[in-house]
Design an enzyme around this catalytic site. Structure first.
Site, PDB file in Angstrom:
ATOM      1  CG  ASP A 153      -2.546  -1.488   1.030  1.00 21.24           C
ATOM      2  OD1 ASP A 153      -1.840  -2.150   0.410  1.00 21.24           O
ATOM      3  OD2 ASP A 153      -2.895  -1.124   1.754  1.00 21.24           O
TER       4      ASP A 153
ATOM      5  CE  LYS B 240      -5.472   1.260   2.360  1.00 26.52           C
ATOM      6  NZ  LYS B 240      -4.198   1.168   3.432  1.00 26.52           N
TER       7      LYS B 240
ATOM      8  CE  LYS C  11      -7.352  -0.732   2.296  1.00 25.70           C
ATOM      9  NZ  LYS C  11      -5.135  -1.746   3.209  1.00 25.70           N
TER      10      LYS C  11
END
Length: 330
Positions: A167, A230, A266
């Protein structure tokens, strides 16, 4: 009591995999065409929690689906190997066995465990043989302001340590100054450093200034090869919201229509209630379709969500609410 397994066909579908997003050359004309009608987006977002009502066995089944899409997360300065190993044990059996037995369900797991780089080793030890991926936050998380070569090296070290998902955080200044070439080049370098590990691009949407910036940043990161986009690090003052989510998943829909590549989504930060997870799942189903209800294309970035879901499932089974402290993931 009606058997949940008989009610739902989504809760136990096997995780499938998609061809990885190869990316595209940066198309600035496409980026310039991207707009966001803020008032229309906010009106649509305001209806999401009121248009669908999922009850009883169907609700329990959807909550189990939500569990399977959680990136169970600990990103605290006082993390220890013991805390991470406990979290991994919860990831292996996210819902108490007596509740699962009462629901007529077999074992399920969460989508992944998300930790800092230093906690990859204890997570790998605790998750060995489970098939649960380890996601590591990287690139100077959460601000993303460390020297660029160190951010790239951090990715490489986390992959070497055993993370199969990374991430990363983008440089917000590239979005705020509309320097799309710099954002694209940065994202391409991060994707290359990940190798076979999948990369989730954290946009930190609460710091991007406008929904149009969110839409354009989403597109540029996908062009550069992001496997997921995300919303947030969870450390900003504003994290995942429904308007931002609509903008990002519609960018995913447009990208898939143009390229054939399905990109994951996400939402992270601030999603702590079971009822919120139902809203997000229904939004994904309505906007992108059933394929995006699998953990290879949808994740919740959450730490406390699991505790509330377990509490709601216990209420479904027993008819009584238990105290939240009895559900340790909360």
């Amino acid at each position: 009591m009606m058997n949940v397994k008989e009610q739902d066909k989504l809760a136990q579908l096997p995780q499938t995999t998609e061809p990885r997003n190869a990316g595209l050359p940066l198309d600035l004309d496409w980026v310039a065409r991207v707009q966001a009608n803020t008032s229309a987006i906010e009106r649509r977002a305001a209806t999401l929690g009121t248009r669908r009502s999922v009850k009883k066995a169907h609700q329990a089944a959807w909550l189990l689906k939500a569990v399977s899409c959680i990136d169970l997360t600990t990103l605290a300065g006082d993390d220890t190997a013991g805390r991470v190993k406990w979290l991994c044990a919860k990831a292996r059996q996210p819902i108490r066995g007596d509740i699962m037995d009462a629901l007529g369900m077999g074992p399920i797991t969460v989508g992944a465990v998300c930790v800092y780089h230093d906690m990859i080793a204890p997570a790998a030890e605790a998750l060995a043989g489970s098939g649960i991926p380890i996601a590591a936050v990287s690139t100077g998380f959460p601000a993303g302001l460390s020297p660029f070569h160190l951010r790239v090296k951090e990715i490489e070290e986390s992959v070497k340590a055993g993370a199969s998902e990374i991430d990363i955080v983008i440089s917000r200044r590239h979005v705020l100054t509309q320097n799309w070439q710099a954002l694209y080049d940065e994202m391409r370098a991060f994707r290359a450093a990940c190798g076979d590990a999948h990369v989730k691009a954290i946009l930190a949407t609460g710091e991007l200034g406008s929904l149009r910036n969110v839409a354009r940043a989403s597109l540029v990161c996908m062009m550069a090869g992001a496997d997921f986009i995300k919303t947030s690090t969870g450390k900003e003052s504003v994290n995942a919201t429904l308007p931002v989510s609509l903008v990002m998943i519609r960018a995913i829909r447009d990208y898939e229509a143009a390229t054939g590549f399905r990109i994951g989504y996400k939402p992270a930060g601030g999603i702590s209630k079971a009822k919120d997870s139902l809203v997000y799942l229904s939004m994904m189903k309505e906007e992108l379709g059933d394929r995006w209800l699998q953990p290879d294309l949808f994740r919740f970035g959450a730490s406390s969500l699991l505790g509330d879901i377990e509490r709601q499932l216990e209420h479904y089974v027993t008819g009584a609410y238990s105290a939240s402290y009895r559900h340790a993931a909360g």
